[in-house]
Write an enzyme that holds these catalytic residues in place. Structure first.
Site, mmCIF file in Angstrom:
data_model
loop_
_atom_site.group_PDB
_atom_site.id
_atom_site.type_symbol
_atom_site.label_atom_id
_atom_site.label_comp_id
_atom_site.label_asym_id
_atom_site.label_seq_id
_atom_site.Cartn_x
_atom_site.Cartn_y
_atom_site.Cartn_z
ATOM 1 N N SER A 242 53.197 27.151 50.451
ATOM 2 C CA SER A 242 52.489 27.081 49.173
ATOM 3 C C SER A 242 53.022 25.664 48.545
ATOM 4 C CB SER A 242 52.556 28.069 48.430
ATOM 5 O OG SER A 242 52.216 27.994 47.198
ATOM 6 N N GLU B 297 53.213 25.693 45.540
ATOM 7 C CA GLU B 297 54.254 26.277 44.507
ATOM 8 C C GLU B 297 55.657 26.020 44.742
ATOM 9 O OE1 GLU B 297 52.899 27.276 41.693
ATOM 10 O OE2 GLU B 297 54.885 28.323 40.783
ATOM 11 N N TYR C 40 57.793 33.483 42.884
ATOM 12 C CA TYR C 40 57.052 33.261 44.009
ATOM 13 C C TYR C 40 57.312 31.833 44.797
ATOM 14 C CZ TYR C 40 52.689 32.107 46.409
ATOM 15 O OH TYR C 40 51.779 31.835 47.341
HETATM 16 P P1 NAP Z 1 45.407 37.380 48.438
HETATM 17 O O1 NAP Z 1 43.857 37.049 48.185
HETATM 18 O O2 NAP Z 1 46.112 37.805 47.302
HETATM 19 O O3 NAP Z 1 45.644 38.170 49.572
HETATM 20 C C1 NAP Z 1 46.937 38.540 49.962
HETATM 21 C C2 NAP Z 1 46.843 39.761 51.170
HETATM 22 O O4 NAP Z 1 48.333 40.190 51.413
HETATM 23 C C3 NAP Z 1 45.916 40.888 50.720
HETATM 24 O O5 NAP Z 1 45.299 41.165 51.977
HETATM 25 C C4 NAP Z 1 47.064 42.007 50.666
HETATM 26 O O6 NAP Z 1 46.716 43.362 50.910
HETATM 27 C C5 NAP Z 1 48.136 41.497 51.505
HETATM 28 N N1 NAP Z 1 49.451 41.984 51.514
HETATM 29 C C6 NAP Z 1 50.119 42.213 50.331
HETATM 30 N N2 NAP Z 1 51.144 42.839 50.456
HETATM 31 C C7 NAP Z 1 51.377 43.147 51.786
HETATM 32 C C8 NAP Z 1 52.374 43.945 52.587
HETATM 33 N N3 NAP Z 1 53.449 44.533 52.234
HETATM 34 N N4 NAP Z 1 51.978 44.384 53.830
HETATM 35 C C9 NAP Z 1 50.661 44.127 54.158
HETATM 36 N N5 NAP Z 1 49.781 43.119 53.802
HETATM 37 C C10 NAP Z 1 50.218 42.834 52.211
HETATM 38 O O7 NAP Z 1 45.938 35.774 48.917
HETATM 39 P P2 NAP Z 1 45.245 34.527 49.431
HETATM 40 O O8 NAP Z 1 44.676 33.583 48.334
HETATM 41 O O9 NAP Z 1 44.171 34.884 50.461
HETATM 42 O O10 NAP Z 1 46.247 33.563 50.031
HETATM 43 C C11 NAP Z 1 46.789 33.800 51.543
HETATM 44 C C12 NAP Z 1 48.370 33.609 51.752
HETATM 45 O O11 NAP Z 1 48.335 31.987 51.467
HETATM 46 C C13 NAP Z 1 49.274 34.164 50.682
HETATM 47 O O12 NAP Z 1 50.502 34.203 51.589
HETATM 48 C C14 NAP Z 1 49.256 33.200 49.411
HETATM 49 O O13 NAP Z 1 50.579 33.266 49.139
HETATM 50 C C15 NAP Z 1 49.273 31.861 50.414
HETATM 51 N N6 NAP Z 1 48.690 30.772 49.757
HETATM 52 C C16 NAP Z 1 47.759 31.041 49.036
HETATM 53 C C17 NAP Z 1 47.037 29.895 48.475
HETATM 54 C C18 NAP Z 1 45.882 29.703 47.472
HETATM 55 O O14 NAP Z 1 45.467 28.773 46.888
HETATM 56 N N7 NAP Z 1 45.149 30.660 47.810
HETATM 57 C C19 NAP Z 1 47.783 28.714 48.295
HETATM 58 C C20 NAP Z 1 48.844 28.262 49.147
HETATM 59 C C21 NAP Z 1 49.563 29.653 49.650
HETATM 60 P P3 NAP Z 1 45.914 44.301 49.982
HETATM 61 O O15 NAP Z 1 44.344 44.011 50.037
HETATM 62 O O16 NAP Z 1 46.316 45.445 50.347
HETATM 63 O O17 NAP Z 1 46.587 44.042 48.822
HETATM 64 O O1 F7E Z 2 46.939 29.498 37.876
HETATM 65 C C1 F7E Z 2 47.167 28.017 34.519
HETATM 66 C C2 F7E Z 2 48.462 28.480 35.074
HETATM 67 O O2 F7E Z 2 47.323 31.726 38.802
HETATM 68 C C3 F7E Z 2 46.862 27.771 38.171
HETATM 69 C C4 F7E Z 2 48.230 30.977 44.139
HETATM 70 O O3 F7E Z 2 47.152 30.990 45.142
HETATM 71 O O4 F7E Z 2 48.194 28.785 43.937
HETATM 72 C C5 F7E Z 2 48.241 29.955 43.256
HETATM 73 O O5 F7E Z 2 48.985 29.739 42.285
HETATM 74 C C6 F7E Z 2 47.231 26.955 36.732
HETATM 75 C C7 F7E Z 2 48.765 27.598 36.161
HETATM 76 O O6 F7E Z 2 47.452 29.805 40.551
HETATM 77 C C8 F7E Z 2 45.672 30.894 32.886
HETATM 78 O O7 F7E Z 2 49.378 28.288 34.251
HETATM 79 C C9 F7E Z 2 45.964 28.758 32.364
HETATM 80 O O8 F7E Z 2 49.180 26.407 35.821
HETATM 81 O O9 F7E Z 2 45.088 30.104 39.453
HETATM 82 P P1 F7E Z 2 46.656 30.440 39.087
HETATM 83 P P2 F7E Z 2 48.597 29.020 40.939
HETATM 84 O O10 F7E Z 2 49.861 29.903 39.903
HETATM 85 O O11 F7E Z 2 48.808 27.640 40.799
HETATM 86 C C10 F7E Z 2 49.584 28.433 44.634
HETATM 87 C C11 F7E Z 2 49.521 27.394 45.536
HETATM 88 C C12 F7E Z 2 49.805 29.678 45.363
HETATM 89 O O12 F7E Z 2 50.449 29.606 46.688
HETATM 90 C C13 F7E Z 2 49.572 31.012 44.614
HETATM 91 O O13 F7E Z 2 49.705 32.124 45.800
HETATM 92 O O14 F7E Z 2 46.383 27.818 35.669
HETATM 93 N N1 F7E Z 2 46.508 28.947 33.709
HETATM 94 N N2 F7E Z 2 45.554 30.068 31.817
HETATM 95 C C14 F7E Z 2 46.149 30.317 33.890
HETATM 96 N N3 F7E Z 2 46.409 30.925 35.155
HETATM 97 C C15 F7E Z 2 46.106 32.225 35.260
HETATM 98 N N4 F7E Z 2 46.187 32.887 36.499
HETATM 99 N N5 F7E Z 2 45.329 32.864 34.064
HETATM 100 C C16 F7E Z 2 45.101 32.225 32.973
HETATM 101 O O15 F7E Z 2 44.652 32.873 31.950
#
Ligand code: NAP
Ligand code: F7E
Length: 329
Positions: A126, A128, A150
């Site tokens: 990520s 992050e 995270y």
């Molecule tokens: P998400 O919607 O939060 O999905 C997370 C998945 O992980 C869910 O299927 C959840 O299952 C499963 N899970 C959590 N804990 C587990 C455990 N102990 N054992 C087995 N399964 C478990 O995440 P996403 O947005 O699809 O992202 C996919 C991956 O990419 C994650 O690793 C995230 O950190 C990473 N990532 C996401 C982004 C983004 O912008 N979306 C960017 C960079 C990296 P349940 O349904 O049972 O909760």
């Molecule tokens: O926040 C600001 C917050 O929670 C984005 C995950 O998929 O991307 C995600 O992490 C920004 C932050 O995503 C609210 O402070 C303002 O600056 O949508 P977010 P994230 O933290 O960037 C990375 C790449 C991952 O890997 C993670 O798994 O938005 N923000 N107001 C807020 N954020 C939330 N959630 N809620 C608010 O009310």
């Protein structure tokens, strides 16, 4: 069938897992999704796929469940998308986050090493991990300085993935993906929260939307395009890590502006800052330099920021209209 390609996806019930499963089914893979046991099923995002994929129980916290799954399925590829992925929860539950998001990766890699070291492995790293960025944009060579439990946990997962490649010769890849969104995004993440909040205001279901930091800058892309790159990475001759993003940055305020404008509204009277949504430490600015992926994988994002916001808002309006009780009830 002996020639069938088999794949295991962890996190299949999540946003990315559901899109990746669709893509792999289309490509002819036998897709198995690992799901953890829960008292009620949580298959909303994969409901349309359940008759075309197999679901098996397993948990990143349970080593033996991973070993048994790999022994039974004998997959050619494993995509590790499971994680505790919400940054604020990582501050309130840092140890659980580390168990899932960091140590879970080692458990899976150990299972691969034990059962079949030829399995190709994708790790969901990520942006992050960059945290307090020392340079902008961020590429594969930018130093990491994570700012949340995270981010720290993901960095552990990233390094252990690289270490198993270097130490044991496993085919392991990390995709360093910047934020990617869709109508299937979890409702607590800011893009979905804004899309839903703006739609509620427009439909007369809410009077305001409370958010945290309106000045945070993110590089937001469209999730279905990002899962393509996960597959591409595992089809290369050699395992290599890539940064994936759009190369364009917007603030959360701009996201509000475009979302409300799409509904014919000015966001300013409706959006309020609530301190409870501010984080103990913020990542202020993220911007991808994905030129290596453009060059070597021929991958480029296709959906613009405005299109992404509009796709998400339209999906929320549709959903809310379907859920809204008829007039007079
Ligand atoms: P998400 O919607 O939060 O999905 C997370 C998945 O992980 C869910 O299927 C959840 O299952 C499963 N899970 C959590 N804990 C587990 C455990 N102990 N054992 C087995 N399964 C478990 O995440 P996403 O947005 O699809 O992202 C996919 C991956 O990419 C994650 O690793 C995230 O950190 C990473 N990532 C996401 C982004 C983004 O912008 N979306 C960017 C960079 C990296 P349940 O349904 O049972 O909760
Ligand atoms: O926040 C600001 C917050 O929670 C984005 C995950 O998929 O991307 C995600 O992490 C920004 C932050 O995503 C609210 O402070 C303002 O600056 O949508 P977010 P994230 O933290 O960037 C990375 C790449 C991952 O890997 C993670 O798994 O938005 N923000 N107001 C807020 N954020 C939330 N959630 N809620 C608010 O009310």
């Amino acid at each position: 069938m002996a020639s069938e390609r088999r794949v295991l996806v962890t996190g299949i019930t999540g946003q990315d897992g559901s899109y990746l499963a669709e893509l792999l089914v289309e490509k002819g893979y036998h897709v198995t999704g690992m799901v953890r046991r829960s008292s009620s099923e949580n298959f909303e995002r994969i409901a349309h796929l359940v008759d075309r994929i197999e679901l098996r129980q397993g948990d990143l916290l349970d080593q033996l469940s991973l070993v048994n799954l790999l022994q039974d399925l004998q997959p050619h590829e494993v995509y590790n998308l499971a994680a505790q992925s919400f940054v604020p929860t990582s501050f309130s539950q840092p140890i659980l986050t580390a168990e899932f998001t960091a140590l879970g990766v080692t458990r899976l890699l150990e299972a691969i090493r034990l059962v079949d070291p030829t399995i190709r492995f994708y790790q969901a790293s990520s942006s992050e991990m960059f945290g307090n960025v020392p340079e902008s944009p961020q590429s594969e060579t930018t130093p990491f300085q994570p700012r949340s439990p995270y981010g720290v946990a993901k960095l552990y997962g990233h390094w252990i993935t690289l270490n198993y490649r270097e130490s044991y010769g496993l085919f392991t890849c990390s995709g360093i993906l910047f934020n990617h969104e869709s109508p299937r995004r979890g409702r607590e993440f800011v893009t979905r929260k804004i899309a839903e909040g703006a739609s509620r205001v427009a439909l007369g279901l809410a009077e305001r939307l409370e958010l945290g930091n309106l000045d945070a800058r993110r590089d937001w892309g469209y999730a279905p395009e990002y899962v393509e790159v996960m597959w591409l990475m595992l089809q290369q001759e050699r395992p290599v890590d890539y940064v994936i993003g759009t190369g364009e940055q917007h603030t959360t305020r701009e996201f509000c502006e475009v979302a409300f404008a799409h509904l014919g509204l000015d966001y300013r009277p409706y959006v309020q800052v609530a301190p409870r949504f501010l984080r103990p430490a913020e990542v202020n600015s993220l911007l991808a330099d994905a030129s290596k992926a453009h060059r070597e994988l021929d991958w480029k994002p296709r959906t613009s920021f405005t299109e992404l916001v509009q796709i998400m808002v339209d999906a929320e309006v549709d959903r809310l209209r379907r859920e809204k009780p008829p007039e007079g009830r």
